[in-house]
Design an enzyme around this catalytic site. Sequence first.
Site, short mmCIF file in Angstrom:
data_model
loop_
_atom_site.label_atom_id
_atom_site.label_comp_id
_atom_site.label_asym_id
_atom_site.label_seq_id
_atom_site.Cartn_x
_atom_site.Cartn_y
_atom_site.Cartn_z
N HIS A 1 -57.54 -29.70 11.53
CA HIS A 1 -57.89 -30.93 10.82
C HIS A 1 -59.02 -30.71 9.82
O HIS A 1 -59.07 -31.38 8.78
CB HIS A 1 -58.21 -32.05 11.81
CG HIS A 1 -56.98 -32.69 12.33
ND1 HIS A 1 -56.23 -32.13 13.34
CD2 HIS A 1 -56.35 -33.83 11.97
CE1 HIS A 1 -55.18 -32.90 13.57
NE2 HIS A 1 -55.23 -33.94 12.76
N TRP B 1 -46.33 -31.33 8.73
CA TRP B 1 -47.56 -31.39 9.53
C TRP B 1 -47.23 -31.51 11.01
O TRP B 1 -47.83 -30.83 11.85
CB TRP B 1 -48.44 -32.55 9.06
CG TRP B 1 -49.72 -32.64 9.83
CD1 TRP B 1 -50.03 -33.52 10.82
CD2 TRP B 1 -50.87 -31.79 9.70
NE1 TRP B 1 -51.29 -33.29 11.31
CE2 TRP B 1 -51.83 -32.23 10.63
CE3 TRP B 1 -51.18 -30.72 8.88
CZ2 TRP B 1 -53.07 -31.63 10.77
CZ3 TRP B 1 -52.43 -30.12 9.02
CH2 TRP B 1 -53.36 -30.57 9.96
#
Length: 135
Positions: A21, A75
């Site tokens: 992240h 993702w």
Amino acid sequence: MIKGFKMKLYPGMEEEYEKRHNELWPEMIDSIHEHGGRNYTIFLDRETLTLFGYIEIEDEELWAKNADTAINRKWWDFMADIMETNADNSPVSIDLKNVFHLDYAYEARRKNSSLLHLFADLFQCPLFQPGYLSL
């Protein structure tokens, strides 16, 4: 609109989740914003490996469209090895009920206070004073 949800990491994946992240792809950031997402924050409970997500969205329908984008699916595939996922690699995500928001409580109190002042002012008007109207 505010959304809260929880997801779950696999044991030992805390650092990897944070690393991925911290290196979030620019295309993913753009997609989140293009689909009305703002102030997206994720918290980790290290004891349970539960992730708590918070996001402000413009519109539920617009936000839902993000799930079908190529970058979002990429993702999901990228993250599938470190967290609980569904068959399509989307994270297992459970929506949380919003039970309190300070700004909403403040605004409600302010509005109620304004109404109370309005009624107090109204009842102090001579029209509402005893004996003003003789019926």
